[in-house]
Design a protein around this motif. Structure first.
Motif, PDB file in Angstrom:
ATOM      1  N   TYR A 195       0.827  -1.205   0.000  1.00  0.00           N
ATOM      2  CA  TYR A 195       0.000   0.000   0.000  1.00  0.00           C
ATOM      3  C   TYR A 195       0.862   1.256   0.000  1.00  0.00           C
ATOM      4  O   TYR A 195       0.538   2.248  -0.674  1.00  0.00           O
ATOM      5  N   ARG A 196       1.960   1.226   0.752  1.00  0.00           N
ATOM      6  CA  ARG A 196       2.821   2.411   0.837  1.00  0.00           C
ATOM      7  C   ARG A 196       3.328   2.817  -0.537  1.00  0.00           C
ATOM      8  O   ARG A 196       3.428   4.002  -0.845  1.00  0.00           O
ATOM      9  N   TYR A 197       3.632   1.833  -1.392  1.00  0.00           N
ATOM     10  CA  TYR A 197       4.123   2.130  -2.737  1.00  0.00           C
ATOM     11  C   TYR A 197       2.998   2.488  -3.687  1.00  0.00           C
ATOM     12  O   TYR A 197       3.136   3.393  -4.512  1.00  0.00           O
ATOM     13  N   ALA A 198       1.882   1.806  -3.573  1.00  0.00           N
ATOM     14  CA  ALA A 198       0.803   1.988  -4.538  1.00  0.00           C
ATOM     15  C   ALA A 198      -0.001   3.252  -4.284  1.00  0.00           C
ATOM     16  O   ALA A 198      -0.300   4.013  -5.219  1.00  0.00           O
ATOM     17  N   GLU A 199      -0.368   3.490  -2.995  1.00  0.00           N
ATOM     18  CA  GLU A 199      -1.286   4.590  -2.695  1.00  0.00           C
ATOM     19  C   GLU A 199      -0.833   5.455  -1.520  1.00  0.00           C
ATOM     20  O   GLU A 199      -1.452   6.491  -1.245  1.00  0.00           O
ATOM     21  N   GLY A 200       0.217   5.048  -0.823  1.00  0.00           N
ATOM     22  CA  GLY A 200       0.668   5.769   0.356  1.00  0.00           C
ATOM     23  C   GLY A 200       1.685   6.835   0.054  1.00  0.00           C
ATOM     24  O   GLY A 200       1.739   7.383  -1.058  1.00  0.00           O
ATOM     25  N   ASP A 201       2.549   7.108   1.048  1.00  0.00           N
ATOM     26  CA  ASP A 201       3.449   8.250   0.920  1.00  0.00           C
ATOM     27  C   ASP A 201       4.585   8.040  -0.068  1.00  0.00           C
ATOM     28  O   ASP A 201       5.308   8.989  -0.389  1.00  0.00           O
ATOM     29  N   ALA A 202       4.783   6.820  -0.566  1.00  0.00           N
ATOM     30  CA  ALA A 202       5.803   6.578  -1.583  1.00  0.00           C
ATOM     31  C   ALA A 202       5.197   6.454  -2.984  1.00  0.00           C
ATOM     32  O   ALA A 202       5.901   6.140  -3.942  1.00  0.00           O
ATOM     33  N   SER A 203       3.900   6.719  -3.101  1.00  0.00           N
ATOM     34  CA  SER A 203       3.215   6.497  -4.386  1.00  0.00           C
ATOM     35  C   SER A 203       3.644   7.514  -5.441  1.00  0.00           C
ATOM     36  O   SER A 203       3.568   7.211  -6.646  1.00  0.00           O
TER      37      SER A 203
END
Length: 365
Positions: A195-203
């Motif tokens: 989730y962090r990569y897809a929609e969180g702060d790393a998106s």
């Protein structure tokens, strides 16, 4: 192992559970009284979702110290929580100590009255943000998601590619057919990782496109324990979202396995507490006294090679001497997914994150 005498009250087992004191000091007893009562019970049952081999080695230290056997029920987090909730709801008290990585499930157990109020002497030596004083403590170390690889199956250039940016590397076409992944359905932390990569702060840097690239490499799907075994066996060369507590002991034993922490990774702790109406209430409380000592945490650190949680434990892991090992940037590790409303909504049964991940990866498990 020395423990200071503390104010605790032994509890008396009775039909249907135990008569627990309102607080650990209610009876004004001493540690010796708790030890005697626990040894009279002779055993306890530990419900946990950490690696079973590590749990067995660690709890053996308690058995050697006090002569009290520890029966371990190890299940994946979701299965463990479901079984525990069903038993407690039905008044079928089986567990003495409950330990789970999913803080939401542990907090729910506290709210349901399934976790007894108990404050061990050394509880304050653990990260305050990872415990609820008087109920549960992160006595098993923090663990972090990694991207692991089998160096015997890779060229030097491929290893450098992984170490520079493991997430983008896992989606590089050079690794097509050579990737295994841990699914987000396997644990809350794995879900938070993706989730962090897809929609969180790393998106902004990665987004769903990065996950789609990994999916284009036609990965194989496994839970963590099988993922590490098959990586070592050479079924694939790269493993995504493998926890360091599983990978590090294997590397220490000489397995062909190395790993790197992505800069935007997730971390957590195993929240551990005494079960309300435990069949062996004194043994459970004595276990928490033992488990929160620096010596017990140093033992867990040695077994798992994970960063110690107890503030009095010196980090002298053998893993630190490995030339390929680089410590995680703990300041950038996402621990707060357990309280992040957007993530919790997206990854819930009513959310769309897990279903979209499954669609992107072609996962039907």
């Amino acid at each position: 192992m020395a423990m200071a005498v503390i104010a605790v009250a032994t509890v008396t087992a009775c039909s249907g559970g135990s008569e627990a004191p309102a607080s650990p000091s209610a009876g004004g007893g001493e540690l010796e009284d708790l030890i005697a009562a626990a040894q009279a019970e002779g055993e306890l049952t530990f419900y946990g979702d950490a690696n079973e081999t590590s749990l067995q080695k660690w709890t053996q230290g308690f058995t050697e110290e006090y002569g009290i056997s520890v029966n371990i029920l190890r299940l994946p987090g979701s299965e463990l929580n479901q079984r525990f909730a069903q038993e407690m709801s039905a008044g079928q008290f089986q567990a003495d100590v409950f330990s789970i990585a999913d803080r939401v499930s542990m907090q729910a157990a506290v709210d349901q009255g399934w976790i007894a109020e108990y404050e061990p002497e050394n509880g304050s030596l653990y990260p305050a943000e990872q415990l609820v004083a008087g109920y549960f403590y992160p006595v098993q170390n923090g663990y972090f998601q990694t991207v692991a690889y089998n160096p015997t199956l890779l060229s030097a250039d491929e290893i450098e590619l992984i170490r520079e940016d493991p997430i983008k590397a896992a989606g590089d076409p050079v690794f097509e057919g050579r990737v295994g992944v841990n699914m987000p359905q396997s644990s809350q932390q794995a879900a938070a990782f993706y989730y962090r990569y897809a929609e969180g702060d790393a998106s902004d840097e990665y987004g769903w496109e990065a996950l789609e690239a990994i999916a284009d490499n036609k990965p194989l799907f496994y839970s963590s324990a099988t993922l590490v075994q098959n990586l070592i066996a050479g079924e694939y060369a790269v493993a995504v979202a493998l926890t360091d507590s599983l990978a590090a002991p294997q590397a220490l034993q000489g397995a062909p396995l190395e790993f790197v922490y992505p800069k935007d990774t997730t971390g957590g702790y195993f929240a551990t507490g005494v079960v309300e109406d435990a069949p062996h209430p004194n043994a459970a409380r004595l276990f928490m006294e033992w488990a929160t000592t620096p010596d017990a945490n140093a033992l867990y650190t040695e077994i798992t090679q994970t960063v110690p949680a107890n503030s009095d434990v010196t980090d002298d892991r053998e893993l630190l001497s490995f030339d390929w090992y680089a410590e995680p940037d703990v300041a950038n590790v996402w621990f707060d997914f357990i309280d992040d409303a957007d993530f919790l909504d997206a990854s819930s049964a009513d959310g769309d994150f897990l279903s979209r991940w499954s669609e992107v990866f072609g996962y039907s498990g």
